[in-house]
Design a protein around this motif. Structure first.
Motif, PDB file in Angstrom:
ATOM      1  N   ILE A   1       0.867  -1.181   0.000  1.00 31.51           N
ATOM      2  CA  ILE A   1       0.000   0.000   0.000  1.00 31.51           C
ATOM      3  C   ILE A   1       0.903   1.229   0.000  1.00 31.51           C
ATOM      4  CG2 ILE A   1      -1.853   1.214   1.208  1.00 31.51           C
ATOM      5  CD1 ILE A   1      -2.433  -1.399   2.694  1.00 31.51           C
ATOM      6  N   HIS A   2       0.523   2.253  -0.751  1.00 33.69           N
ATOM      7  CA  HIS A   2       1.387   3.431  -0.887  1.00 33.69           C
ATOM      8  C   HIS A   2       1.486   4.218   0.431  1.00 33.69           C
ATOM      9  CE1 HIS A   2       3.271   6.987  -2.515  1.00 33.69           C
ATOM     10  NE2 HIS A   2       3.459   6.311  -3.642  1.00 33.69           N
ATOM     11  N   PRO A   3       2.707   4.634   0.797  1.00 36.10           N
ATOM     12  CA  PRO A   3       2.866   5.378   2.059  1.00 36.10           C
ATOM     13  C   PRO A   3       2.097   6.706   2.085  1.00 36.10           C
ATOM     14  CG  PRO A   3       4.937   5.347   0.800  1.00 36.10           C
ATOM     15  CD  PRO A   3       3.998   4.382   0.151  1.00 36.10           C
ATOM     16  N   LYS A   4       1.807   7.274   0.930  1.00 34.42           N
ATOM     17  CA  LYS A   4       1.040   8.532   0.931  1.00 34.42           C
ATOM     18  C   LYS A   4      -0.374   8.330   1.472  1.00 34.42           C
ATOM     19  CE  LYS A   4       3.144  11.423  -2.691  1.00 34.42           C
ATOM     20  NZ  LYS A   4       4.220  11.956  -1.880  1.00 34.42           N
ATOM     21  N   SER A   5      -0.886   7.091   1.392  1.00 35.11           N
ATOM     22  CA  SER A   5      -2.222   6.803   1.917  1.00 35.11           C
ATOM     23  C   SER A   5      -2.200   6.386   3.384  1.00 35.11           C
ATOM     24  CB  SER A   5      -2.881   5.667   1.117  1.00 35.11           C
ATOM     25  OG  SER A   5      -3.324   6.112  -0.131  1.00 35.11           O
ATOM     26  N   VAL A   6      -1.014   6.134   3.946  1.00 40.43           N
ATOM     27  CA  VAL A   6      -0.929   5.583   5.310  1.00 40.43           C
ATOM     28  C   VAL A   6       0.024   6.426   6.163  1.00 40.43           C
ATOM     29  CG1 VAL A   6      -0.780   3.443   6.649  1.00 40.43           C
ATOM     30  CG2 VAL A   6      -1.203   3.302   4.207  1.00 40.43           C
TER      31      VAL A   6
ATOM     32  N   GLY B   1       2.685   8.192   5.672  1.00 39.86           N
ATOM     33  CA  GLY B   1       4.132   8.071   5.504  1.00 39.86           C
ATOM     34  C   GLY B   1       4.693   6.686   5.774  1.00 39.86           C
ATOM     35  N   VAL B   2       3.816   5.712   6.057  1.00 39.12           N
ATOM     36  CA  VAL B   2       4.275   4.341   6.333  1.00 39.12           C
ATOM     37  C   VAL B   2       4.019   3.454   5.113  1.00 39.12           C
ATOM     38  CG1 VAL B   2       4.098   2.333   7.850  1.00 39.12           C
ATOM     39  CG2 VAL B   2       3.715   4.634   8.777  1.00 39.12           C
ATOM     40  N   LEU B   3       5.091   2.899   4.550  1.00 36.85           N
ATOM     41  CA  LEU B   3       4.919   1.902   3.483  1.00 36.85           C
ATOM     42  C   LEU B   3       4.441   0.613   4.145  1.00 36.85           C
ATOM     43  CD1 LEU B   3       5.250   0.841   0.580  1.00 36.85           C
ATOM     44  CD2 LEU B   3       7.673   0.481   1.076  1.00 36.85           C
ATOM     45  N   VAL B   4       3.229   0.171   3.779  1.00 33.29           N
ATOM     46  CA  VAL B   4       2.606  -0.996   4.420  1.00 33.29           C
ATOM     47  C   VAL B   4       2.553  -2.155   3.435  1.00 33.29           C
ATOM     48  CG1 VAL B   4       0.399  -1.912   5.283  1.00 33.29           C
ATOM     49  CG2 VAL B   4       1.263   0.277   6.131  1.00 33.29           C
ATOM     50  N   GLU B   5       2.952  -3.328   3.914  1.00 28.78           N
ATOM     51  CA  GLU B   5       2.846  -4.563   3.132  1.00 28.78           C
ATOM     52  C   GLU B   5       1.823  -5.470   3.806  1.00 28.78           C
ATOM     53  OE1 GLU B   5       6.606  -6.586   2.736  1.00 28.78           O
ATOM     54  OE2 GLU B   5       5.704  -8.381   1.858  1.00 28.78           O
TER      55      GLU B   5
ATOM     56  N   LYS C   1     -10.986   2.662  10.873  1.00 31.43           N
ATOM     57  CA  LYS C   1     -11.900   2.462   9.735  1.00 31.43           C
ATOM     58  C   LYS C   1     -11.267   1.639   8.618  1.00 31.43           C
ATOM     59  CE  LYS C   1     -14.634   6.643  10.431  1.00 31.43           C
ATOM     60  NZ  LYS C   1     -14.682   8.083  10.118  1.00 31.43           N
ATOM     61  N   THR C   2      -9.973   1.877   8.361  1.00 28.59           N
ATOM     62  CA  THR C   2      -9.328   1.247   7.209  1.00 28.59           C
ATOM     63  C   THR C   2      -8.838  -0.158   7.524  1.00 28.59           C
ATOM     64  OG1 THR C   2      -8.539   3.461   6.655  1.00 28.59           O
ATOM     65  CG2 THR C   2      -7.613   1.621   5.393  1.00 28.59           C
ATOM     66  N   PHE C   3      -8.194  -0.318   8.685  1.00 28.69           N
ATOM     67  CA  PHE C   3      -7.540  -1.583   9.001  1.00 28.69           C
ATOM     68  C   PHE C   3      -8.185  -2.342  10.168  1.00 28.69           C
ATOM     69  CE2 PHE C   3      -3.791   1.039   7.363  1.00 28.69           C
ATOM     70  CZ  PHE C   3      -3.807   0.468   6.105  1.00 28.69           C
ATOM     71  N   GLY C   4      -9.232  -1.752  10.765  1.00 26.20           N
ATOM     72  CA  GLY C   4      -9.934  -2.435  11.849  1.00 26.20           C
ATOM     73  C   GLY C   4      -9.146  -2.546  13.144  1.00 26.20           C
ATOM     74  N   VAL C   5      -8.199  -1.628  13.362  1.00 28.50           N
ATOM     75  CA  VAL C   5      -7.419  -1.628  14.610  1.00 28.50           C
ATOM     76  C   VAL C   5      -8.147  -0.765  15.642  1.00 28.50           C
ATOM     77  CG1 VAL C   5      -5.200  -1.065  15.662  1.00 28.50           C
ATOM     78  CG2 VAL C   5      -5.279  -1.876  13.288  1.00 28.50           C
ATOM     79  N   SER C   6      -8.383  -1.309  16.840  1.00 28.04           N
ATOM     80  CA  SER C   6      -9.047  -0.560  17.910  1.00 28.04           C
ATOM     81  C   SER C   6      -8.010   0.028  18.856  1.00 28.04           C
ATOM     82  CB  SER C   6      -9.972  -1.481  18.718  1.00 28.04           C
ATOM     83  OG  SER C   6     -11.099  -1.810  17.974  1.00 28.04           O
ATOM     84  N   PHE C   7      -8.119   1.308  19.107  1.00 27.12           N
ATOM     85  CA  PHE C   7      -7.166   1.977  20.000  1.00 27.12           C
ATOM     86  C   PHE C   7      -7.776   2.069  21.392  1.00 27.12           C
ATOM     87  CE2 PHE C   7      -5.574   2.648  15.899  1.00 27.12           C
ATOM     88  CZ  PHE C   7      -4.204   2.709  16.054  1.00 27.12           C
ATOM     89  N   THR C   8      -7.261   1.220  22.278  1.00 26.92           N
ATOM     90  CA  THR C   8      -7.860   1.032  23.596  1.00 26.92           C
ATOM     91  C   THR C   8      -7.112   1.807  24.675  1.00 26.92           C
ATOM     92  OG1 THR C   8      -6.494  -0.939  23.802  1.00 26.92           O
ATOM     93  CG2 THR C   8      -8.754  -1.261  23.046  1.00 26.92           C
ATOM     94  N   TYR C   9      -6.004   2.424  24.315  1.00 22.93           N
ATOM     95  CA  TYR C   9      -5.177   3.108  25.316  1.00 22.93           C
ATOM     96  C   TYR C   9      -4.776   4.462  24.762  1.00 22.93           C
ATOM     97  CZ  TYR C   9      -1.086   3.946  28.318  1.00 22.93           C
ATOM     98  OH  TYR C   9      -0.169   4.496  29.182  1.00 22.93           O
ATOM     99  N   ARG C  10      -4.999   5.503  25.545  1.00 26.32           N
ATOM    100  CA  ARG C  10      -4.609   6.854  25.115  1.00 26.32           C
ATOM    101  C   ARG C  10      -4.031   7.581  26.319  1.00 26.32           C
ATOM    102  NH1 ARG C  10      -7.861  10.519  20.786  1.00 26.32           N
ATOM    103  NH2 ARG C  10      -6.670  12.426  21.021  1.00 26.32           N
ATOM    104  N   HIS C  11      -2.942   8.299  26.081  1.00 30.29           N
ATOM    105  CA  HIS C  11      -2.192   8.826  27.225  1.00 30.29           C
ATOM    106  C   HIS C  11      -1.308   9.974  26.770  1.00 30.29           C
ATOM    107  CE1 HIS C  11       0.146   8.749  30.922  1.00 30.29           C
ATOM    108  NE2 HIS C  11       1.259   8.613  30.223  1.00 30.29           N
TER     109      HIS C  11
ATOM    110  N   GLU D   1       5.771  12.549   8.542  1.00 24.94           N
ATOM    111  CA  GLU D   1       5.130  11.480   9.309  1.00 24.94           C
ATOM    112  C   GLU D   1       5.706  10.125   8.885  1.00 24.94           C
ATOM    113  OE1 GLU D   1       0.620  12.781  10.254  1.00 24.94           O
ATOM    114  OE2 GLU D   1       1.001  12.353   8.147  1.00 24.94           O
ATOM    115  N   GLY D   2       5.649   9.156   9.776  1.00 27.98           N
ATOM    116  CA  GLY D   2       6.114   7.808   9.423  1.00 27.98           C
ATOM    117  C   GLY D   2       6.604   7.054  10.645  1.00 27.98           C
ATOM    118  N   VAL D   3       7.274   5.919  10.398  1.00 26.44           N
ATOM    119  CA  VAL D   3       7.746   5.077  11.502  1.00 26.44           C
ATOM    120  C   VAL D   3       8.857   5.803  12.255  1.00 26.44           C
ATOM    121  CG1 VAL D   3       8.818   2.893  12.157  1.00 26.44           C
ATOM    122  CG2 VAL D   3       7.173   2.942  10.278  1.00 26.44           C
ATOM    123  N   HIS D   4       8.633   5.988  13.545  1.00 25.21           N
ATOM    124  CA  HIS D   4       9.578   6.728  14.393  1.00 25.21           C
ATOM    125  C   HIS D   4      10.530   5.797  15.141  1.00 25.21           C
ATOM    126  CE1 HIS D   4      10.615   8.747  18.287  1.00 25.21           C
ATOM    127  NE2 HIS D   4      10.919   9.716  17.462  1.00 25.21           N
TER     128      HIS D   4
END
Lengths: 132, 132
Positions: free
Chosen positions: A117-122, A124-128, B24-34, B74-77
């Protein structure tokens, strides 16, 4: 959609040095090594729990990983997430206005079926997406 | 040393938008916020298998994550890896000529004990050790 973190894809300049570093420093064993001409990389994978560390050495400066290293240096290149069915996942994503790199699944590491999936849609993360 | 991929830390500009997107896109639920004032971030964590996706919004432009977004977007930190004993892991790493950001464990998300390793020692990857 995501069942697990399948792997962390890390761009490296020297594959042997990176394997040796991860093995000696962090105790990760790299049990799989493969050259993927279509992706322009030589790769090695080491298991960590239910995930893998994937070390990616570009086969040349003009490959995607070669260009990544040239512009950003070594580091995390992409994140692979496990999915039950990559074809169904792609169909679902097409309904979400997501920019896909692969419209259809293609063969990946260790016999998996994958799509990027293109990083511009996620953000900045390139997702496989990875279906084992 | 590594028992699993604990989390993928992802730098984002808008936390609410990122949470909504991943749900919405990947179905990941965020259960912790801090909000972690000491780290200069507001964070949200969503579980994926035995790992988490950690979304990190900087509290200001001069924070580490703020500077990261300013320079790289933005991206993987960073990548967080699970360890059985973060104190023992740090002692072991001191014997490997590794540049540590944290010489001693400190409190992290969800009651964990954590320590960061400098990306210059790990091929451009900012690594966090996480003991739950």
């Amino acid at each position: 959609m995501f069942t697990r973190v399948d792997h962390v894809g890390i761009a490296v300049r020297d594959l042997d040095a990176a394997i040796s570093f991860y093995e000696k420093t962090f105790g990760v064993s790299f049990t799989y090594r493969h050259t993927a001409q279509d992706q322009g990389v030589e790769e090695a994978m080491g298991q960590v729990g239910e995930s893998w560390i994937q070390l990616l050495k570009p086969l040349g400066a003009e490959t995607p990983v070669g260009k990544f290293i040239e512009s950003r240096g070594e580091g995390v290149h992409h994140i692979g997430y496990g999915v039950a069915d990559v074809r169904a996942a792609l169909e679902e994503l097409k309904g979400h206005d997501i920019r896909l790199i692969d419209e259809h699944p293609r063969p990946g590491s260790r016999g998996a079926s994958i799509a990027f999936i293109h990083p511009k849609s996620v953000g900045g993360v390139l997702v496989e997406l990875v279906q084992e």
